[in-house]
Write an enzyme that holds these catalytic residues in place. Structure first.
Site, PDB file in Angstrom:
ATOM      1  N   CYS A  75     -81.113  81.300   6.996  1.00  0.00           N
ATOM      2  CA  CYS A  75     -81.006  81.517   5.553  1.00  0.00           C
ATOM      3  C   CYS A  75     -79.914  80.603   5.026  1.00  0.00           C
ATOM      4  CB  CYS A  75     -80.684  82.973   5.236  1.00  0.00           C
ATOM      5  SG  CYS A  75     -80.417  83.277   3.470  1.00  0.00           S
ATOM      6  N   HIS A 166     -92.373  77.758   5.617  1.00  0.00           N
ATOM      7  CA  HIS A 166     -92.528  77.847   4.163  1.00  0.00           C
ATOM      8  C   HIS A 166     -93.860  77.246   3.735  1.00  0.00           C
ATOM      9  CE1 HIS A 166     -88.346  79.029   3.188  1.00  0.00           C
ATOM     10  NE2 HIS A 166     -88.094  78.407   4.320  1.00  0.00           N
ATOM     11  N   GLU A 215     -90.070  85.892  -0.449  1.00  0.00           N
ATOM     12  CA  GLU A 215     -89.519  85.736   0.889  1.00  0.00           C
ATOM     13  C   GLU A 215     -90.176  86.679   1.884  1.00  0.00           C
ATOM     14  OE1 GLU A 215     -85.507  84.824   1.903  1.00  0.00           O
ATOM     15  OE2 GLU A 215     -84.880  84.975  -0.204  1.00  0.00           O
ATOM     16  N   CYS A 224     -83.612  81.280  -2.605  1.00  0.00           N
ATOM     17  CA  CYS A 224     -83.824  81.100  -1.171  1.00  0.00           C
ATOM     18  C   CYS A 224     -83.387  79.688  -0.824  1.00  0.00           C
ATOM     19  CB  CYS A 224     -85.290  81.319  -0.805  1.00  0.00           C
ATOM     20  SG  CYS A 224     -85.663  81.020   0.939  1.00  0.00           S
ATOM     21  N   GLY A 227     -85.904  77.855   1.240  1.00  0.00           N
ATOM     22  CA  GLY A 227     -87.041  77.639   0.347  1.00  0.00           C
ATOM     23  C   GLY A 227     -86.802  76.490  -0.616  1.00  0.00           C
TER      24      GLY A 227
END
Length: 281
Positions: A75, A166, A215, A224, A227
């Site tokens: 993350c 992703h 998410e 994110c 992301g």
């Protein structure tokens, strides 16, 4: 005897997690604790639980458990917040910190103002435009490929791995996309047996990218980091932008640079403390 645990709630561009220093407060069954503490009305309320620990190969380690108890590999927003936590609470005096994650060791560069970390640059490593076994046949690129949802709606997506998977979908109008409906269907699409994070994005006239995210394991979140990186890479791969992008999310913006020489993605953005507290296990 009930055990009390000190925690700090922090957010990076609105992506909020509960942070615990497990060198002081070890937590057993963190997946269960993440579910309880992340609940918005009966717990603390967050996108998940982040555990800060020691490391044999880096300065510190990070483990992330989503609000549904599943463990995330990486993350970006959480890694920036850990950098702030470590420096502001005196666990390190370094402004360059190596952080062990399930996606490998990440390098953090802390930007300090008046003795506090305001922003952090994270070397997110080299992205991959393929997902291992996303179709059951092995790794291969997925670029601008049509993907059907369960209700028959068609999206065109590009897959990017930032150490976690992703699916980036560029749309004409974000307001016309109900991500609470499409997000969970795409997350659990048969193409992705391990589930996937889903980004919906639009390149604006000034070259910035507006992005919203569903998410994996947490649902709609304010931001994110991985992301944002995946979106910037997908925009470059599909000829929509260059190698540097400003990603605007519900909770704030991040600067993403995909360095041509090294191939590494560099993410720079804010990290903020919300409050300290104590919870019983």
């Amino acid at each position: 005897m009930t055990k009390a645990v000190r925690f700090t709630k922090m957010h990076g561009a609105g992506n909020d997690y509960i942070y615990v220093d497990t060198t002081r407060y070890p937590i057993e069954h963190p997946e269960e604790v993440a579910v309880r503490w992340s609940a918005p009305h009966t717990g603390i309320g967050s996108d998940g639980l982040v555990l800060i620990g020691s490391s044999a190969c880096a300065d510190f380690s990070m483990r992330i458990f989503n609000a549904d108890g599943s463990e995330a590999r990486m993350c970006g927003n959480a890694s920036r917040c850990i950098g702030k936590y470590l420096y502001d609470y005196g666990l390190t005096a370094k402004t360059e910190v190596a952080l062990e994650t399930l996606s490998g060791v990440k390098q953090l560069k802390l930007h300090v103002t008046d003795g506090k970390v305001e922003t952090v640059t994270v070397d997110m490593g080299i992205p991959a435009d393929e997902l291992v076994n996303y179709d059951g046949q092995g790794a291969k690129p997925m670029r601008e490929q049509p993907v059907l949802t369960a209700d028959g709606q068609q999206f065109t997506g590009t897959a990017v791995s930032m150490g976690n998977p992703h699916l980036v979908i560029f749309v004409n109008d974000l307001n016309e996309t109900d991500i609470t409906q499409a997000g969970p269907q795409l997350e659990r699409h048969p193409l992705f047996p391990g589930r996937i994070n889903v980004e919906f994005a639009k390149v604006l006239p000034d070259g910035t990218i507006r992005m919203r995210v569903w998410e994996r394991g947490s649902g709609v979140t304010q931001a994110c980091g991985t992301g944002a990186c995946a979106t910037a890479v997908a925009a470059c791969l599909t000829g929509r932008t260059g190698r540097r992008s400003e990603i605007i999310m519900d909770g704030g913006r991040l600067t993403i640079e995909w360095d041509e020489a090294s191939g590494h993605v560099l993410m720079t953005g804010p990290a903020a403390k919300v409050f300290d507290g104590e919870m019983e296990l």
